[in-house]
Motif scaffolding. Structure first.
Motif, PDB file in Angstrom:
ATOM      1  N   UNK A 232     -33.145  26.405  20.495  1.00 39.89           N
ATOM      2  CA  UNK A 232     -33.925  27.611  20.217  1.00 39.89           C
ATOM      3  C   UNK A 232     -35.382  27.362  20.599  1.00 39.89           C
ATOM      4  N   UNK A 233     -35.613  27.065  21.862  1.00 35.63           N
ATOM      5  CA  UNK A 233     -36.976  26.832  22.340  1.00 35.63           C
ATOM      6  C   UNK A 233     -37.746  28.127  22.518  1.00 35.63           C
ATOM      7  N   UNK A 234     -37.035  29.205  22.787  1.00 34.03           N
ATOM      8  CA  UNK A 234     -37.665  30.520  22.970  1.00 34.03           C
ATOM      9  C   UNK A 234     -36.805  31.562  22.268  1.00 34.03           C
ATOM     10  N   UNK A 235     -37.406  32.694  21.927  1.00 29.04           N
ATOM     11  CA  UNK A 235     -36.673  33.794  21.332  1.00 29.04           C
ATOM     12  C   UNK A 235     -36.816  35.041  22.189  1.00 29.04           C
ATOM     13  N   UNK A 236     -35.742  35.816  22.370  1.00 30.69           N
ATOM     14  CA  UNK A 236     -34.414  35.560  21.840  1.00 30.69           C
ATOM     15  C   UNK A 236     -33.767  34.342  22.502  1.00 30.69           C
ATOM     16  N   UNK A 237     -33.094  33.540  21.718  1.00 28.43           N
ATOM     17  CA  UNK A 237     -32.447  32.326  22.200  1.00 28.43           C
ATOM     18  C   UNK A 237     -31.078  32.672  22.792  1.00 28.43           C
ATOM     19  N   UNK A 238     -30.521  31.774  23.596  1.00 29.15           N
ATOM     20  CA  UNK A 238     -29.157  32.004  24.111  1.00 29.15           C
ATOM     21  C   UNK A 238     -28.150  32.273  23.003  1.00 29.15           C
ATOM     22  N   UNK A 239     -28.378  31.695  21.826  1.00 30.56           N
ATOM     23  CA  UNK A 239     -27.461  31.889  20.694  1.00 30.56           C
ATOM     24  C   UNK A 239     -27.329  33.367  20.356  1.00 30.56           C
ATOM     25  N   UNK A 240     -28.457  34.072  20.247  1.00 28.31           N
ATOM     26  CA  UNK A 240     -28.411  35.490  19.901  1.00 28.31           C
ATOM     27  C   UNK A 240     -27.634  36.293  20.943  1.00 28.31           C
TER      28      UNK A 240
ATOM     29  N   UNK B  12     -45.742  48.141  14.187  1.00 29.98           N
ATOM     30  CA  UNK B  12     -45.856  46.906  14.983  1.00 29.98           C
ATOM     31  C   UNK B  12     -44.468  46.433  15.443  1.00 29.98           C
ATOM     32  N   UNK B  13     -44.153  45.141  15.206  1.00 30.37           N
ATOM     33  CA  UNK B  13     -42.884  44.574  15.669  1.00 30.37           C
ATOM     34  C   UNK B  13     -41.824  44.545  14.565  1.00 30.37           C
ATOM     35  N   UNK B  14     -42.040  45.314  13.512  1.00 35.08           N
ATOM     36  CA  UNK B  14     -41.129  45.269  12.382  1.00 35.08           C
ATOM     37  C   UNK B  14     -39.693  45.663  12.729  1.00 35.08           C
ATOM     38  N   UNK B  15     -39.453  46.716  13.547  1.00 33.36           N
ATOM     39  CA  UNK B  15     -38.059  47.042  13.880  1.00 33.36           C
ATOM     40  C   UNK B  15     -37.314  45.864  14.522  1.00 33.36           C
ATOM     41  N   UNK B  16     -37.989  45.116  15.392  1.00 31.71           N
ATOM     42  CA  UNK B  16     -37.354  43.957  16.007  1.00 31.71           C
ATOM     43  C   UNK B  16     -37.059  42.895  14.959  1.00 31.71           C
ATOM     44  N   UNK B  17     -38.012  42.689  14.052  1.00 29.78           N
ATOM     45  CA  UNK B  17     -37.810  41.689  13.003  1.00 29.78           C
ATOM     46  C   UNK B  17     -36.601  42.040  12.138  1.00 29.78           C
ATOM     47  N   UNK B  18     -36.502  43.297  11.754  1.00 30.70           N
ATOM     48  CA  UNK B  18     -35.382  43.729  10.927  1.00 30.70           C
ATOM     49  C   UNK B  18     -34.071  43.722  11.701  1.00 30.70           C
ATOM     50  N   UNK B  19     -34.148  43.962  13.007  1.00 29.96           N
ATOM     51  CA  UNK B  19     -32.942  43.891  13.835  1.00 29.96           C
ATOM     52  C   UNK B  19     -32.393  42.464  13.842  1.00 29.96           C
ATOM     53  N   UNK B  20     -33.297  41.484  13.898  1.00 34.65           N
ATOM     54  CA  UNK B  20     -32.868  40.083  13.840  1.00 34.65           C
ATOM     55  C   UNK B  20     -32.240  39.782  12.485  1.00 34.65           C
ATOM     56  N   UNK B  21     -32.856  40.284  11.416  1.00 36.04           N
ATOM     57  CA  UNK B  21     -32.305  40.089  10.069  1.00 36.04           C
ATOM     58  C   UNK B  21     -30.888  40.643   9.983  1.00 36.04           C
ATOM     59  N   UNK B  22     -30.702  41.837  10.512  1.00 38.25           N
ATOM     60  CA  UNK B  22     -29.385  42.471  10.478  1.00 38.25           C
ATOM     61  C   UNK B  22     -28.388  41.700  11.326  1.00 38.25           C
ATOM     62  N   UNK B  23     -28.825  41.259  12.502  1.00 36.63           N
ATOM     63  CA  UNK B  23     -27.943  40.491  13.380  1.00 36.63           C
ATOM     64  C   UNK B  23     -27.475  39.208  12.709  1.00 36.63           C
ATOM     65  N   UNK B  24     -28.407  38.489  12.068  1.00 31.62           N
ATOM     66  CA  UNK B  24     -28.036  37.243  11.404  1.00 31.62           C
ATOM     67  C   UNK B  24     -27.081  37.505  10.251  1.00 31.62           C
ATOM     68  N   UNK B  25     -27.267  38.623   9.543  1.00 29.79           N
ATOM     69  CA  UNK B  25     -26.319  38.988   8.482  1.00 29.79           C
ATOM     70  C   UNK B  25     -24.926  39.199   9.063  1.00 29.79           C
TER      71      UNK B  25
END
Length: 419
Positions: free
Chosen positions: A36-44, A90-103
């Motif tokens: 995870x050197x950069x985001x979005x990482x290949x994992x996502x 700001x970037x909140x929708x992206x942040x919450x999208x990551x939260x949802x994805x990880x869930x």
């Protein structure tokens, strides 16, 4: 008859091929979680595709994992409600999208380990492999072993293939605990096979200079040894656990002492080993911000929005409970607290039952407890491997439910799908 005879082997071959592909697909996803050197990482990117394909071809969500699904959904709804309190999105929708994805990844791992218990071994082996690679990169980077090796360090600390040493160190904990479990329970003659990779992982944890990672691995190790000691009623096995634990501690102590012979390692080690750093106890340091933040939560029941706390105080919350209150509101906080307590209680209830997946559950459970403690001093809501830990515990919870239901219905208990 001949046509049927020909179709049966073909069907069996196709089923085996599908099994191999699905196993390899999950293994690759876990392998990618260590880079995870950069985001979005290949994992996502990879996991998004894998989950979508698996959903199309029969991802089953069973009743036992319903609490996991509901609480994670409520947690993310809390984040969306908190976003409505922000003056600038700001970037909140992206942040919450990551939260949802990880869930969603947590739910995915719970579902697939319930459906295919053999994936526990696959996940652990893949995690061990990627941890060894990223730990080796971190160690080599710290000592500048080759040109450009500094890419694997941050702030003069080993970070491996991660952006942050404080995530790199905890990522190595589960495979380290798994190797320790094998050392304590497997044939003593195989000890070198586990000791060498364990030393590599401990080296990575040490050179991450993350106090949280040090504490996480230490607490998880103590919990593992204690659980193994309590689990067995055999005096001989308990004696063996005690002796092997002492040997393991001595090996780790020697490795640390050798590392401390390097001045650069020793200086930073002693600086980081101080329990309270300047940025903790300053007037608006970490501990002061905790008090301010909890007072703010009383005035803002819906939260103040993702990352707003950091904008106000120029430092993040560094506490998952405060993070939940600020970024996800009281709804998010209650959901996260409920999920934590439910996972601990339901996991502990089945922790010592004799099942093929019990060693994997035990390792996952003690490391998860360490992460709960770690969450009191750092934000962990976007740690990929945390959601994998939660998913594996809930997979075992669902497996035990299925096991008990089959027992009540009088079906024979089988473990042929464990791999």
């Amino acid at each position: 008859m001949s046509a049927v005879a020909h179709e049966l082997p073909r069907a069996a071959i196709n089923a085996k091929l599908i099994e191999l592909i699905s196993t390899a697909a999950v293994s690759l996803g876990v392998l990618l979680s260590g880079f995870v050197l950069r985001e979005p990482a290949p994992y996502e990117l990879y996991m998004a595709g894998l989950i979508a394909i698996w959903a199309l071809f029969g991802l089953r969500l069973s009743r036992p994992i319903a609490p996991l699904i509901v609480l994670l959904v409520l947690f993310n709804i809390g984040g969306m409600l908190a976003m409505t309190q922000m003056a600038e999105i700001k970037d909140t929708p992206l942040y919450l999208a990551v939260s949802l994805f990880l869930a969603i990844t947590s739910i995915f791992f719970a579902a697939v380990t319930e459906a295919k218990p053999g994936l526990y071994r696959v996940i652990f082996n893949a995690w061990l492999a990627t941890a060894l690679v990223t730990a080796a990169l971190g160690i080599l980077g710290y000592f500048h072993a080759f040109p450009g090796a500094e890419i694997f360090t941050r702030y003069e600390r080993a970070a491996g293939a991660f952006e942050d040493p404080n995530v790199f160190g905890p990522f190595l904990a589960l495979p380290g605990i798994y190797l320790l479990h094998r050392m304590l329970t497997d044939n003593p003659l195989k000890m070198p096979l586990y000791a060498i990779p364990l030393l590599i992982l401990v080296g990575g944890i040490l050179l991450s200079f993350s106090r949280g990672a040090w504490g996480l691995f230490g607490v998880s190790s103590i919990l593992l040894v204690s659980a193994l000691f309590l689990q067995s009623s055999s005096g001989a096995f308990r004696l063996r656990i005690a002796v092997m634990a002492v040997v393991a501690v001595l090996l780790l102590a020697v490795a640390i002492m050798v590392a401390l012979q390097f001045p650069a390692v020793a200086d930073l080690f002693y600086a980081r080993a101080t329990l309270e750093q300047d940025y903790d106890s300053a007037r608006l340091g970490r501990f002061a911000r905790y008090g301010i933040g909890f007072m703010m939560a009383l005035e803002h029941p819906l939260g103040i929005g993702a990352l707003v706390f950091g904008d106000i105080f120029h430092e993040d919350t560094h506490n998952i409970w405060l993070k939940a209150l600020m970024d996800y509101g009281w709804l998010g906080f209650v959901s996260y607290l409920s999920l934590t307590l439910w996972t601990l209680a339901a996991g502990f209830r089945i922790l010592f039952r004799d099942r093929p997946w019990q060693p994997f559950l035990l390792c996952t459970y003690v490391v998860y407890i360490g992460h709960i403690g770690l969450g009191t001093v750092i934000d962990i809501d976007h740690w990929r491997h945390l959601y994998l830990l939660i998913g594996m515990i809930w997979g075992a919870i669902a497996l035990e439910y299925r096991h008990q239901r089959r027992h009540r219905e009088g079906f024979p208990q089988t473990t042929t799908d464990f791999g």
